[in-house]
Scaffold this motif. Structure first.
Motif, PDB file in Angstrom:
ATOM      1  N   ASN A  53      -2.955  -2.933  15.394  1.00 59.94           N
ATOM      2  CA  ASN A  53      -2.515  -3.480  17.036  1.00 59.94           C
ATOM      3  C   ASN A  53      -4.091  -2.129  17.482  1.00 59.94           C
ATOM      4  O   ASN A  53      -4.093  -1.258  18.191  1.00 59.94           O
ATOM      5  CB  ASN A  53      -1.873  -3.619  17.946  1.00 59.94           C
ATOM      6  CG  ASN A  53      -1.566  -3.954  19.283  1.00 59.94           C
ATOM      7  OD1 ASN A  53      -1.693  -5.000  19.490  1.00 59.94           O
ATOM      8  ND2 ASN A  53      -0.787  -3.745  19.946  1.00 59.94           N
ATOM      9  N   LEU A  54      -5.031  -3.075  17.732  1.00 63.86           N
ATOM     10  CA  LEU A  54      -6.213  -2.173  18.040  1.00 63.86           C
ATOM     11  C   LEU A  54      -6.542  -2.121  19.986  1.00 63.86           C
ATOM     12  O   LEU A  54      -5.907  -3.479  20.087  1.00 63.86           O
ATOM     13  CB  LEU A  54      -7.505  -3.423  18.599  1.00 63.86           C
ATOM     14  CG  LEU A  54      -8.729  -3.067  18.376  1.00 63.86           C
ATOM     15  CD1 LEU A  54      -8.743  -0.891  17.569  1.00 63.86           C
ATOM     16  CD2 LEU A  54     -10.219  -3.907  18.861  1.00 63.86           C
TER      17      LEU A  54
ATOM     18  N   LEU B  29       5.424   2.808  20.248  1.00 63.88           N
ATOM     19  CA  LEU B  29       4.959   3.882  20.638  1.00 63.88           C
ATOM     20  C   LEU B  29       3.638   3.978  21.883  1.00 63.88           C
ATOM     21  O   LEU B  29       3.221   4.469  22.799  1.00 63.88           O
ATOM     22  CB  LEU B  29       5.138   5.332  20.272  1.00 63.88           C
ATOM     23  CG  LEU B  29       6.350   5.647  19.402  1.00 63.88           C
ATOM     24  CD1 LEU B  29       6.202   6.620  18.473  1.00 63.88           C
ATOM     25  CD2 LEU B  29       7.056   6.481  20.256  1.00 63.88           C
ATOM     26  N   GLN B  30       2.839   3.094  21.039  1.00 69.15           N
ATOM     27  CA  GLN B  30       1.543   2.683  21.870  1.00 69.15           C
ATOM     28  C   GLN B  30       1.834   1.965  23.100  1.00 69.15           C
ATOM     29  O   GLN B  30       0.813   2.055  23.792  1.00 69.15           O
ATOM     30  CB  GLN B  30       0.796   1.525  20.987  1.00 69.15           C
ATOM     31  CG  GLN B  30      -0.103   1.385  20.838  1.00 69.15           C
ATOM     32  CD  GLN B  30      -1.095   0.410  20.647  1.00 69.15           C
ATOM     33  OE1 GLN B  30      -0.699  -1.197  20.238  1.00 69.15           O
ATOM     34  NE2 GLN B  30      -2.447   0.354  20.110  1.00 69.15           N
ATOM     35  N   MET B  94       3.140  -8.854  10.101  1.00 65.70           N
ATOM     36  CA  MET B  94       1.776  -9.796   9.044  1.00 65.70           C
ATOM     37  C   MET B  94       0.745  -9.000   9.280  1.00 65.70           C
ATOM     38  O   MET B  94      -0.279  -7.932   8.681  1.00 65.70           O
ATOM     39  CB  MET B  94       1.949 -10.880   9.336  1.00 65.70           C
ATOM     40  CG  MET B  94       1.478 -11.897   8.165  1.00 65.70           C
ATOM     41  SD  MET B  94       2.367 -11.033   6.350  1.00 65.70           S
ATOM     42  CE  MET B  94       0.560 -11.864   5.737  1.00 65.70           C
ATOM     43  N   LYS B  95       0.426  -8.255  10.619  1.00 67.54           N
ATOM     44  CA  LYS B  95      -0.435  -7.218  11.817  1.00 67.54           C
ATOM     45  C   LYS B  95      -0.210  -6.093  10.825  1.00 67.54           C
ATOM     46  O   LYS B  95      -1.934  -6.049  10.744  1.00 67.54           O
ATOM     47  CB  LYS B  95      -0.012  -7.561  12.860  1.00 67.54           C
ATOM     48  CG  LYS B  95      -1.617  -7.441  13.775  1.00 67.54           C
ATOM     49  CD  LYS B  95      -1.625  -7.219  14.668  1.00 67.54           C
ATOM     50  CE  LYS B  95      -1.677  -7.613  16.485  1.00 67.54           C
ATOM     51  NZ  LYS B  95      -1.342  -7.849  16.957  1.00 67.54           N
ATOM     52  N   VAL B 146      -4.354   6.913  11.436  1.00 62.54           N
ATOM     53  CA  VAL B 146      -4.914   5.836  11.994  1.00 62.54           C
ATOM     54  C   VAL B 146      -3.740   5.002  12.311  1.00 62.54           C
ATOM     55  O   VAL B 146      -3.906   4.046  13.731  1.00 62.54           O
ATOM     56  CB  VAL B 146      -5.762   5.352  11.602  1.00 62.54           C
ATOM     57  CG1 VAL B 146      -6.406   4.092  12.375  1.00 62.54           C
ATOM     58  CG2 VAL B 146      -7.185   5.912  10.981  1.00 62.54           C
ATOM     59  N   LEU B 147      -2.952   4.418  11.302  1.00 63.03           N
ATOM     60  CA  LEU B 147      -1.912   3.423  12.151  1.00 63.03           C
ATOM     61  C   LEU B 147      -0.689   3.833  12.494  1.00 63.03           C
ATOM     62  O   LEU B 147       0.472   2.738  12.599  1.00 63.03           O
ATOM     63  CB  LEU B 147      -1.844   2.605  10.485  1.00 63.03           C
ATOM     64  CG  LEU B 147      -2.992   2.420   9.623  1.00 63.03           C
ATOM     65  CD1 LEU B 147      -3.158   1.246   8.505  1.00 63.03           C
ATOM     66  CD2 LEU B 147      -3.608   1.197  10.665  1.00 63.03           C
TER      67      LEU B 147
END
Lengths: 87, 419
Positions: A53-54, B29-30, B94-95, B146-147
């Motif tokens: 998610n950007l 968390l994001q 999916m993302k 990164v992810l």
């Protein structure tokens, strides 16, 4: 800094080069008058791609209630939403 | 470790640790959550009210309570009263999966998405100065930073051994399983851990006194073939670490298209059952048409309330993608094998697919087929532009059954049993 993750109304500049710069935002706190905060300086900007998610993450500096504060703002590209992330 | 220098392929198998759960945890968390779901007993579970209430993924602390994937949610809650249950979000998965494959493409174009959370990557041509272990560690660290989630990576000379290696110790580990390591690392494992040995095959092997992968590897292949036919030979080859299947970047091309649903209530009348079948055929046939495929085999499956499972299939004279023809076949099949006992799950699947540009026509074909084709394509176009429920069949009105069922999201890569 404490994690807030409050969504805010934002005025920002999207430049010809595709660079997004936050200018000022309106923040509604429960039962209080909305606060309008002008962003004085951008100290750091980075992109985050957690869970695919950007998000753009800005470390910024402003005067809030007469005190100079450093805090973080996030912009989520998939929903076009701005958040006051950490204050 | 010397093996990879002698002209062998180098394959990585990348497997996301507790995929659904760690993707959900990272996303939360994001978005400012203070709790990391991966560090507390938590599961991703379906909706209990619509009877989809099973554990889809679990955290490692939840595993310590003995909670298993596929278990019913109330059983899981009995084992751990403080269990946190979060609903699934397939578009997020999916993302995340696409973000992972995008990152892996930086290392090699030979990438095969094996399922939503597993990939094979052939890095033979990308090695240059680096060792496979360095590349695997680099990928693992990059995915983490990164992810935001962790992966297990297995390294070997073929897909089978790479897959077995990534399963060794979790989470966030890199393992090698080169052919010279097979006797030490693979053979002592219980035979149930071998790829393709499931809950039905394992007891049959136990009866033959085969309990470890090593015992299977040392068994006589002819003896195994006598018991399991060609599958016996495959098992023997897998136990010996032999597999020549290529990493196929185009394997996503479907072998079959199907839809199934667990019904929100027990289905005990034929009318209700057929409406469910019709709503499944509606979505599955529109997926056929959007993929520009025709199907020649129709199969119908049912699960009764005692969880027993039955299926039935038929080959059509000519391949088709027409909703009406496919539904009529499914209806005939269903009428042939349903004995009237209540059902909790129905499914339809179309296979023997072929391209819709060239196909054998039949002189017995319904002459109205072209009218039906244009009706289907008009309905598809209206649904695409104005939403799935913009045109629905009158028979669904007041039935309480959704006019279109199944097909959570487009192109969701399901699990396959073949390498």
């Amino acid at each position: 800094m404490k994690v807030l993750m409050k969504s805010v109304d934002m005025i920002c500049i999207s430049s010809c080069e595709g660079v997004i710069t936050p200018i000022k935002f309106r923040w509604f706190e429960d039962g209080q008058e909305p606060k309008i905060i002008r962003i004085d300086r951008i100290l750091d900007r980075k992109t985050e791609k957690l869970a695919g998610n950007l998000m753009l993450v800005f470390t910024v500096q402003s005067i809030i209630n007469g005190v100079e504060r450093i805090f973080e703002m996030k912009y989520e590209a998939s929903t076009y939403k701005w958040y006051l992330y950490k204050l | 470790m010397e093996t990879y220098k002698s002209g062998n392929r180098i394959i990585l198998h990348i497997d996301v640790n507790s995929a659904f759960l760690s993707w959900e945890a990272t996303y939360r968390l994001q978005h400012g959550a203070s709790l990391d779901l991966r560090e507390v007993p938590s599961v991703v579970g379906g909706n209990e009210e619509s009877r989809h209430g099973i554990v889809l993924a679990k955290s490692i602390p939840a595993k310590k309570y003995g909670i298993q994937t596929g278990e019913v949610l109330w059983q899981a809650r009995n084992k751990c009263p403080n269990l946190i249950i979060v609903p699934p979000d397939y578009s997020l998965y999916m993302k995340c999966s696409t973000a992972l494959t995008d990152l892996l493409y930086e290392y090699s174009p030979l990438l095969e998405r094996y399922s939503i959370d597993e990939c094979f990557l052939d890095i033979t041509e990308s090695l240059r100065e680096k060792s496979p272990l360095d590349i695997a560690r680099e990928i693992s660290n990059k995915v983490k930073s990164v992810l935001g989630f962790t992966v297990n990576i297995g390294i070997s000379v073929n897909k089978l051994l790479a897959k077995m290696a990534s399963d060794f110790e979790k989470p966030d580990k890199v393992h090698t399983l080169f052919p010279d390591e097979v006797p030490k690392k693979l053979w002592p494992l219980p035979v149930r851990d071998l790829f393709m040995v499931g809950r039905r095959t394992a007891p049959k092997l136990y009866r033959l006194n085969i309990f470890s992968i090593g015992q299977l590897a040392h068994a006589d292949p002819e003896f195994l073939t006598a018991h399991f036919k060609s599958f016996g030979n495959l098992l023997w080859r897998y136990a010996n670490g032999i597999d020549n299947s290529p990493v196929n970047p185009f394997s996503a091309v479907a072998k079959g298209i199907g839809n199934s649903t667990t019904t929100p209530f027990n289905v005990d009348t034929e009318r209700e059952a057929l409406l469910f079948l019709l709503s499944l055929v509606e979505t599955a046939s529109s997926r056929l048409r959007s993929a520009r495929l025709l199907a020649q085999v129709v199969s119908v499956s049912i699960r009764k309330t005692d969880l027993s499972f039955f299926s039935h299939q038929r080959k059509l004279l000519t391949p088709t993608d027409n909703t009406e023809v496919l539904f009529k076949t499914a209806r005939a099949l269903f009428r042939e094998f349903w004995d009237g006992t209540p059902l909790r799950h129905l499914g339809v699947a179309f296979s023997s697919l072929c391209n819709d540009r060239f196909c054998q026509t039949s002189i017995f074909e319904d002459e109205r087929i072209y009218k039906k084709k244009s009706l289907d394509s008009s309905i598809d176009a209206i649904r695409l532009n104005h939403g799935n429920t913009s045109v629905v069949r009158g028979s669904f009105i007041n039935s309480g059954i959704p006019p279109l069922t199944g097909g959570i999201i487009d192109d969701y890569p399901g699990m396959r049993s073949q390498l």
